[in-house]
Design a protein around this motif. Structure first.
Motif, short mmCIF file in Angstrom:
data_model
loop_
_atom_site.label_atom_id
_atom_site.label_comp_id
_atom_site.label_asym_id
_atom_site.label_seq_id
_atom_site.Cartn_x
_atom_site.Cartn_y
_atom_site.Cartn_z
N ARG A 618 24.30 28.82 -16.42
CA ARG A 618 24.41 30.13 -15.88
C ARG A 618 24.91 31.28 -17.03
O ARG A 618 24.41 32.54 -16.77
CB ARG A 618 25.48 30.24 -14.84
N ASN A 619 25.36 30.77 -17.77
CA ASN A 619 25.88 31.90 -18.97
C ASN A 619 25.11 32.16 -19.93
O ASN A 619 25.18 32.96 -20.95
CB ASN A 619 27.27 31.38 -19.71
N ALA A 620 23.77 31.32 -19.89
CA ALA A 620 22.89 31.31 -21.06
C ALA A 620 22.26 32.74 -20.81
O ALA A 620 22.09 33.39 -19.58
CB ALA A 620 21.77 30.32 -20.84
N PRO A 621 21.95 33.45 -22.05
CA PRO A 621 21.55 34.97 -21.92
C PRO A 621 20.21 35.06 -20.74
O PRO A 621 20.21 35.95 -20.30
CB PRO A 621 21.10 35.09 -23.35
N LEU A 622 19.26 34.11 -21.06
CA LEU A 622 18.14 34.23 -20.32
C LEU A 622 18.21 34.11 -18.99
O LEU A 622 17.80 34.93 -18.10
CB LEU A 622 17.04 33.28 -20.87
N VAL A 623 19.13 33.14 -18.35
CA VAL A 623 19.55 32.78 -16.96
C VAL A 623 20.06 34.19 -16.55
O VAL A 623 20.14 34.62 -15.42
CB VAL A 623 20.32 31.65 -16.88
N ALA A 629 18.40 40.82 -12.85
CA ALA A 629 17.01 41.00 -12.53
C ALA A 629 17.10 40.95 -10.80
O ALA A 629 16.42 41.77 -10.12
CB ALA A 629 16.07 40.77 -13.01
N PHE A 630 17.19 39.63 -10.67
CA PHE A 630 17.31 39.37 -9.27
C PHE A 630 18.48 38.89 -8.57
O PHE A 630 18.82 37.61 -8.47
CB PHE A 630 16.29 38.02 -9.27
N PRO A 631 18.92 39.75 -8.04
CA PRO A 631 20.43 39.31 -7.40
C PRO A 631 20.55 38.36 -6.55
O PRO A 631 21.49 37.65 -6.27
CB PRO A 631 20.94 40.84 -7.09
N ASP A 632 19.54 38.41 -5.68
CA ASP A 632 19.64 37.01 -4.60
C ASP A 632 19.08 35.88 -5.04
O ASP A 632 18.94 34.98 -4.24
CB ASP A 632 18.66 37.57 -3.45
N ALA A 633 18.85 36.00 -6.24
CA ALA A 633 18.41 34.55 -6.79
C ALA A 633 19.36 33.49 -6.87
O ALA A 633 20.55 33.85 -6.88
CB ALA A 633 17.59 34.70 -8.28
N GLU A 634 19.15 32.37 -6.33
CA GLU A 634 19.97 31.27 -6.57
C GLU A 634 19.63 30.00 -7.43
O GLU A 634 18.39 29.59 -7.37
CB GLU A 634 20.24 30.62 -5.20
#
Length: 653
Positions: A618-623, A629-634
């Motif tokens: 989760r802390n990876a820059p790309l993730v 960019a997609f707040p609802d992404a899980e």
């Protein structure tokens, strides 16, 4: 005047010969038949009755003429007195005339017979290495418990066919006086013994099953067994290489083999008894002729050399016996070749070096040098010895075989405490020194490496290069630690790890401080996971899962486990773990439940690691940029193995 009678009333000699010639006897007819088949026997000396033949031929002298004047009537009495001996006296005189020329022809140019045929055993005493079979046959003959079918099996050249012929002689011997019965010691002088030894007895039929494999050949036997023996006590059928008979031929022979007539015996010989039907084996009395031991073969070859007037070294005879591999015929053939190979300038003595060159064997002294170079780590000397042996004509496979034999003798010397089959003092001393210096594990490892190298040399396109590489590999591996000792060292290091772990703490904390308690679980975790895996490999899957979920290790040592359980688990699992650990390690364990925090369980450690990995993702820059960019992404992690469609690359929205 009738010329059939002379003036005195006597018949001419030629008429008396025709009238009074007696028909030949049965013995004369048999002798004539044998002479036509196998040649004339040695010419006998002229009979003593031939000497008066010249005087008998002068019987029609003029002296009886005066007597006939006074006796005009011829009496029949003088006829047999004058004419009967006359032709019989002259008949032997003509037959022996070529006799002086025949003895030189029979004795001057005898064809050479190889040793394997010349020294074929003629009595059971000459049959070596088969004492159990001879004893069984002797008891059966004494007790009149002779089976109707015998089966001799064994490797080549141990005496199967010779034994069958000896049994035939033993059953049909009549003794020198013609009154004997079956005996384990046939005389060798009576007509049946002589005829069987020469292979011409009419009642001993020897058949090669390799060239008579069909039903028609067996049908001839079935039809012939109904008739009694002509001149012997038993009619005996010797079938060599009986396993070559076809299946239908075996089936045709079964009934006759099970219930033959009382005068018939069957003797079978084969090298591949496993190819015989079980129905045939069950109808025969089986004798397994064993290989002849090497010392017994060497002694037998020494006796043969003595009879042949040939001197041979003891080591040379041992080499021949070893090359024979338990076969007397093979050994005699090799000995025959060695005698022919011997130097004439050395008085024809069979020497060890000549036999070694003939057989292509590696010199034993060179074998010891090769093994010494391997154990001492002298690679240059090792390669030089290999090249020298190869230039002398020694094949690389023979070098490997010689080294394997030397290694085997060292292992035997370690177990037996003495060196066997060592003819030279130097060889005995070297083997004894290696047996004391090397450990059993080293010797067995050398054997395994040499065996692997032997297979590589056997199948390699360049055997010399393969032998060099194999022996160099053995040289480098000879000083490696034993796998067992290496495992023990690793276990000792692992056992000492918890004791030195508290020293790693810094910042002034003592042995029981926070640094020590934090370091000890890190050192214990790998050992505990390994123990749980061992329990699982022993088949205790349920206990292994319990140990992963419910055990927080407080203290772990050799044979000692103190643990606590996480909240929610209260059952007593000490007994189960004690039995599972003892089964997995082979040691007794002391398992106690104590109060304390302890190291996290294996399941807790896996969950913590999984959470840390997820947080790192989760802390990876790309993730992080993607989630922004997609707040609802899980973020969903697939824990299934890749083999069934899982893996870290499959995501879903």
């Amino acid at each position: 005047m009738d010329d059939s009678r002379d003036m005195f009333g006597d018949a001419p000699p030629w008429l008396n010969e025709e009238e009074e010639e007696t028909p030949p006897s049965a013995a004369e007819l048999e002798a004539a038949g044998q002479a036509s088949m196998f040649g004339d026997p040695e010419p006998a000396s002229p009979p003593p009755s031939a000497s008066p033949s010249p005087t008998a031929a002068e019987v029609p002298a003029p002296e009886p003429e005066s007597q006939a004047l006074f006796e005009p009537v011829a009496e029949p009495a003088p006829a047999p007195e004058v004419a009967a001996p006359e032709p019989k006296a002259q008949a032997p005189e003509l037959a022996p005339k070529p006799a002086p020329a025949s003895p030189p022809a029979g004795t001057s140019a005898q064809p050479y017979r190889v040793l394997a045929r010349k020294y074929r055993p003629q009595t059971f005493d000459e049959l070596i290495g088969q004492e159990a079979m001879v004893q069984t046959l002797a008891n059966a003959i004494k007790r009149d418990r002779l089976a109707h079918a015998f089966l001799m099996t064994g490797v080549r050249g141990v005496g199967k066919t010779s034994t069958a012929r000896l049994i035939a002689k033993a059953l049909n011997c009549i003794g020198p006086d013609g009154q004997g019965g079956p005996t384990i010691n046939p005389c060798g002088q009576c007509e049946p013994c002589v005829a069987i030894a020469e292979g011409r007895h009419i009642d001993v039929i020897e058949m090669d099953a390799a060239s008579h494999t069909g039903v028609d050949d067996v049908r001839e036997i079935i039809e012939a067994v109904r008739y009694a023996a002509v001149s012997a006590r038993y009619k005996i059928y010797i079938i060599d290489e009986v396993h070559m008979l076809s299946r239908n031929a075996f089936n045709a022979l079964l009934k006759t083999l099970e219930e033959p007539p009382a005068h018939v015996k069957f003797l079978f010989a084969t090298t591949e008894v496993d190819k015989l039907p079980v129905t045939v084996l069950s109808r025969c009395q089986r004798f397994d002729l064993r290989r002849i031991p090497t010392p017994m073969l060497a002694e037998h070859f020494a006796n043969v050399c003595g009879k042949e007037g040939v001197e041979a070294e003891e080591e040379a005879l041992s080499m021949v016996a070893a090359a024979a591999e338990g076969s007397v015929r093979d050994g005699l053939s090799i000995l025959d070749q060695a005698i022919a190979h011997a130097d004439l300038d050395g008085e024809g003595q069979v020497r060890a070096e000549k036999v070694r060159d003939m057989l292509g064997l590696s010199d034993k002294s060179v074998q010891r040098k090769l093994l010494g170079a391997i154990l001492d780590g002298e690679g240059a000397a090792l390669l030089e010895l290999i090249a020298r042996q190869f230039s002398l004509g020694i094949e690389p496979i023979a070098m490997m075989r010689g080294l394997m034999d030397l290694t085997h003798r060292i292992a035997v010397a370690q177990v037996a405490g003495e060196v066997v089959d060592a003819h030279a003092a130097e060889e005995r001393d070297a083997i004894e020194a290696w047996a004391k210096a090397l450990k059993a594990g080293q010797v067995h490892r050398l054997w395994q490496l040499m065996l692997k190298g032997h297979d590589e040399v056997k199948s390699a396109p360049d055997p010399l290069v393969a032998a060099q590489m194999a022996l160099l590999r053995i040289m480098h591996a000879s000083d490696m630690p034993d796998p067992g000792s290496l495992v023990r060292k690793l276990e000792e290091i692992a056992a000492r790890a918890p004791a030195v772990a508290p020293v790693a703490g810094e910042g002034g904390s003592g042995a029981g401080g926070p640094a020590a308690s934090a370091t000890a679980p890190a050192a214990i975790a790998p050992r505990w996971e390994a123990l749980v895996d061992d329990v699982e490999h022993m088949g205790e899957l349920s206990i292994a899962n319990t140990m992963r979920m419910q055990v927080r290790v407080v203290e772990l040592g050799p044979g000692l486990l103190r643990y606590s359980q996480p909240p929610g688990f209260s059952e007593d699992i000490a007994g189960l773990m004690r039995g599972a650990l003892a089964k997995a390690t082979g040691e007794r364990w002391q398992v106690e439940k104590v109060e304390g925090q302890g190291a996290p369980t294996i399941v807790e450690q896996a969950e913590t690691q999984r959470a840390a990995e997820g947080e790192a993702v989760r802390n990876a820059p790309l993730v992080a940029a993607t989630i922004a960019a997609f707040p609802d992404a899980e973020l969903i992690q697939d824990d299934r193995p890749a083999a069934i469609g899982g893996g870290g690359r499959q995501w879903r929205r």
